[in-house]
Write a protein that holds these residues in place. Structure first.
Motif, PDB file in Angstrom:
ATOM      1  N   LEU A  90      -1.267   8.295   0.099  1.00  0.00           N
ATOM      2  CA  LEU A  90       0.066   8.213   0.396  1.00  0.00           C
ATOM      3  C   LEU A  90       0.408   7.800   1.789  1.00  0.00           C
ATOM      4  O   LEU A  90       1.322   7.760   2.426  1.00  0.00           O
ATOM      5  N   SER A  91      -0.915   6.965   2.304  1.00  0.00           N
ATOM      6  CA  SER A  91      -0.932   6.512   3.798  1.00  0.00           C
ATOM      7  C   SER A  91       0.606   5.532   4.030  1.00  0.00           C
ATOM      8  O   SER A  91       1.127   5.527   4.852  1.00  0.00           O
ATOM      9  N   GLY A  92       0.893   4.795   2.900  1.00  0.00           N
ATOM     10  CA  GLY A  92       2.253   3.692   2.895  1.00  0.00           C
ATOM     11  C   GLY A  92       3.509   4.458   3.151  1.00  0.00           C
ATOM     12  O   GLY A  92       4.203   3.913   4.046  1.00  0.00           O
ATOM     13  N   LEU A  93       3.553   5.818   3.008  1.00  0.00           N
ATOM     14  CA  LEU A  93       4.711   6.388   3.029  1.00  0.00           C
ATOM     15  C   LEU A  93       4.694   7.286   4.361  1.00  0.00           C
ATOM     16  O   LEU A  93       5.875   7.909   4.666  1.00  0.00           O
ATOM     17  N   GLN A  94       3.877   7.330   4.884  1.00  0.00           N
ATOM     18  CA  GLN A  94       3.684   7.995   6.354  1.00  0.00           C
ATOM     19  C   GLN A  94       4.457   7.495   7.272  1.00  0.00           C
ATOM     20  O   GLN A  94       4.844   8.177   8.202  1.00  0.00           O
ATOM     21  N   SER A  95       5.026   6.324   7.152  1.00  0.00           N
ATOM     22  CA  SER A  95       5.749   5.730   8.164  1.00  0.00           C
ATOM     23  C   SER A  95       7.544   5.941   7.823  1.00  0.00           C
ATOM     24  O   SER A  95       8.160   5.486   8.663  1.00  0.00           O
TER      25      SER A  95
END
Length: 242
Positions: free
Chosen positions: A84-89
């Motif tokens: 889920l690194s894309g949603l970390q922002s």
């Protein structure tokens, strides 16, 4: 204290260990798991219970876990299965909704409406910007769901910047593999009711499904930006929540 009461159903938050045990028992029966359905997330989530006011029976339950923003998502249930690194922002409060189930012996669309009304009240009260979780198809065989997966590919994939990447060892990459034109009627018949509701409100899904043999399900990551819900649908939800 009830969150809301509509018709014969009342939604409330669990208050005691017995409340949580009742939710776990309903989940075990609904998911047909060999072992009692409980895990470490039960200790840190808020549990929502929907009762039939006539019989007192628990007919629906789900749990929710709050995150101040996307930077905290590594401790979510979904992060066990999706990268889920894309949603970390994502800048905004997020809530993970999970373990949603309805008593398999009770068939009343008002139960789902009351559950969504309770979710809506919780989201509004806590200024939540995104609701997310894993939406499950029963069983682990993909053949019966190909039209449903095809329509997810053609109409409901998440924004590229937020799309979860593959993490689980066993997945069905439906967006890459399916070439069929979906039959919309068959797709909606096979679509799980909870996921169908997410999609009607503008929700989106991952480009692959996780094959979860422990739970005997196929599931897709599902996200719903609260600000993207169509005004008419949002009004309807808040009418139920009111």
């Amino acid at each position: 204290m009830p969150l809301l009461t509509k018709g014969r159903y009342r939604a409330r938050l669990a208050e005691t260990a017995d409340d949580i045990a009742a939710a776990q028992a309903l989940r075990t029966r609904a998911f047909r798991t060999e072992q009692p359905d409980r895990d470490s997330f039960d200790e840190i989530c808020s549990h929502f219970l929907v009762h039939d006011t006539r019989s007192g029976a628990l007919v629906c339950c789900f749990r929710m876990l709050m995150f101040e923003d996307g930077a905290q998502l590594a401790r979510s249930y979904s992060a066990q299965f999706y990268e889920l690194s894309g949603l970390q922002s994502f800048d905004g409060r997020m809530v993970e909704m999970g373990r949603f189930c309805i008593d398999p012996d009770v068939h009343d669309p008002d139960i789902l409406r009351v559950a969504w009304g309770a979710m809506t009240r919780f989201v509004d009260d806590n200024d939540v910007a995104m609701l997310f979780g894993c939406s499950s198809f029963a069983g682990t065989e993909t053949a019966q769901y190909l039209d449903a997966f095809a329509i997810l590919k053609h109409r409901h994939l998440g924004p590229k910047r937020w799309l979860p990447r593959v993490k689980a060892p066993d997945v069905f990459r439906f967006a890459a593999r399916l070439r069929r034109k979906p039959d919309a009627r068959k797709a909606m018949v096979r679509m799980p009711p909870l996921l169908r509701t997410y999609l009607m409100m503008g929700g989106w899904v991952s480009d692959h499904a996780v094959v979860d043999r422990q739970m005997n399900t196929l599931h897709v990551f599902t996200g719903l930006e609260i600000g993207a819900i169509p005004p008419a649908r949002k009004k309807l939800l808040r009418t139920v929540a009111g």
